[in-house]
Design an enzyme around this catalytic site. Sequence first.
Site, PDB file in Angstrom:
ATOM      1  N   ASP A  10       0.876  -1.179   0.000  1.00  0.00           N
ATOM      2  CA  ASP A  10       0.000   0.000   0.000  1.00  0.00           C
ATOM      3  C   ASP A  10       0.907   1.220   0.000  1.00  0.00           C
ATOM      4  OD1 ASP A  10      -2.334   1.619   0.267  1.00  0.00           O
ATOM      5  OD2 ASP A  10      -1.976   1.787   2.423  1.00  0.00           O
ATOM      6  N   SER A  11       0.303   2.384  -0.218  1.00  0.00           N
ATOM      7  CA  SER A  11       1.087   3.618  -0.163  1.00  0.00           C
ATOM      8  C   SER A  11       1.499   3.938   1.275  1.00  0.00           C
ATOM      9  CB  SER A  11       0.253   4.767  -0.725  1.00  0.00           C
ATOM     10  OG  SER A  11      -0.973   4.846  -0.027  1.00  0.00           O
ATOM     11  N   CYS A  73      -4.359  -1.459  -1.923  1.00  0.00           N
ATOM     12  CA  CYS A  73      -4.520  -0.024  -2.132  1.00  0.00           C
ATOM     13  C   CYS A  73      -5.476   0.132  -3.304  1.00  0.00           C
ATOM     14  CB  CYS A  73      -3.152   0.577  -2.475  1.00  0.00           C
ATOM     15  SG  CYS A  73      -3.207   2.295  -3.000  1.00  0.00           S
ATOM     16  N   GLU A 152      -3.401   8.471   8.447  1.00  0.00           N
ATOM     17  CA  GLU A 152      -1.950   8.311   8.664  1.00  0.00           C
ATOM     18  C   GLU A 152      -1.510   8.978   9.970  1.00  0.00           C
ATOM     19  OE1 GLU A 152       0.722   6.940   6.604  1.00  0.00           O
ATOM     20  OE2 GLU A 152      -0.837   5.928   5.452  1.00  0.00           O
ATOM     21  N   CYS A 184     -11.053   2.930  -0.242  1.00  0.00           N
ATOM     22  CA  CYS A 184      -9.661   3.268   0.036  1.00  0.00           C
ATOM     23  C   CYS A 184      -9.301   2.486   1.291  1.00  0.00           C
ATOM     24  CB  CYS A 184      -9.519   4.768   0.283  1.00  0.00           C
ATOM     25  SG  CYS A 184      -7.865   5.249   0.842  1.00  0.00           S
ATOM     26  N   HIS A 186      -7.381   3.039   3.541  1.00  0.00           N
ATOM     27  CA  HIS A 186      -7.193   3.860   4.738  1.00  0.00           C
ATOM     28  C   HIS A 186      -8.529   4.133   5.463  1.00  0.00           C
ATOM     29  CE1 HIS A 186      -3.219   4.700   3.100  1.00  0.00           C
ATOM     30  NE2 HIS A 186      -2.913   5.399   4.170  1.00  0.00           N
TER      31      HIS A 186
HETATM   32  N1  DGL Z   1      -4.808   3.453   0.762  1.00  0.00           N
HETATM   33  C1  DGL Z   1      -4.837   3.872  -0.576  1.00  0.00           C
HETATM   34  C2  DGL Z   1      -6.102   3.490  -1.301  1.00  0.00           C
HETATM   35  O1  DGL Z   1      -6.677   2.492  -0.953  1.00  0.00           O
HETATM   36  C3  DGL Z   1      -4.401   5.201  -0.999  1.00  0.00           C
HETATM   37  C4  DGL Z   1      -4.110   6.286  -0.095  1.00  0.00           C
HETATM   38  C5  DGL Z   1      -3.252   7.260  -0.838  1.00  0.00           C
HETATM   39  O2  DGL Z   1      -2.084   6.963  -0.963  1.00  0.00           O
HETATM   40  O3  DGL Z   1      -3.768   8.256  -1.340  1.00  0.00           O
HETATM   41  O4  DGL Z   1      -6.493   4.128  -2.233  1.00  0.00           O
END
Ligand code: DGL
Length: 289
Positions: A10-11, A73, A152, A184, A186
């Site tokens: 993931d990012s 992600c 984050e 997402c 996150h």
């Molecule tokens: N967690 C990531 C997603 O599912 C991206 C968050 C990001 O880097 O913008 O899209």
Amino acid sequence: MNRNRIGIFDSGLGGLTVLSEVARLLSAERTIYLGDTARVPYGIKSSDTVIRYALEDAAFLQSHKVKLIVIACNTASANAEEVLKKVLDVPVVGVIEPGARAAVAATRTGRIGIIGTTATIRSGAYTRAITEVNPEAKTFTSACPLFVPLAEEGWSTGEITEKIAEKYLESLQEADIDTLVLGCTHYPLLKETIASVMGPDVTLIDSATATANEVARVLKEEGLENIPDNSNDTPDTNDAASSNGDNGDTHEFHVTDSPESFVTVGARFLSGRGVHLHRASLAHLESKA
Ligand code: DGL
């Protein structure tokens, strides 16, 4: 049977939501996680940049001899899954299709909301995946870029997060949806706030569980499961766990920036989910720029 690790990237720390479900469902499997924390967020970047980052992330995991790669992600799945499936020689599982199928299964009215990063919403990947499963479904979208830094930072709840959520979710409340895809990885970290803004009649879909089920299915289909046999088999010697003398660790973590802050927020998030995050290593990705 294959004892190599499952690679998950993931990012940043959002992919831990997927990791914890994979760990829960597939307790015999070992994983290696990469959070590209030096370059988070991906969601505000162009599709070409996200594809380049995803290729570098996958190359890092492949250098650790993973047997399958999970794109934990949505932004990378929406923009780079096709490319990764084409170029990699291990199976690749993304989060969009499992999430779309779960949303279609959950909706009663066929009115489905999708929230995600700007790059995920712009790609239209969820709407395509949902209408492929159910052409009658109606989708409504809203990009929520600020949710990523809030997650984050560990700001999952509180007045500021709530106000931002109210603003982002207003159009979806008006659209009278009954199901909302947390598009997402996150966003499950902000689930409590999102649920309180949307109210009890809206089902929240977190693709983590559906993705873990898909990982289980693919491992079985490809004969890649780790079936514990109590033998003294040693995993591939190129495996990072064995090369750094850390054989006991079922889950290994790598990040591209500050392991300390990742461990602090990540461990808080994973606590009580059966995954121990007490150490992360600094990863150096091979640039394809
Ligand atoms: N967690 C990531 C997603 O599912 C991206 C968050 C990001 O880097 O913008 O899209």
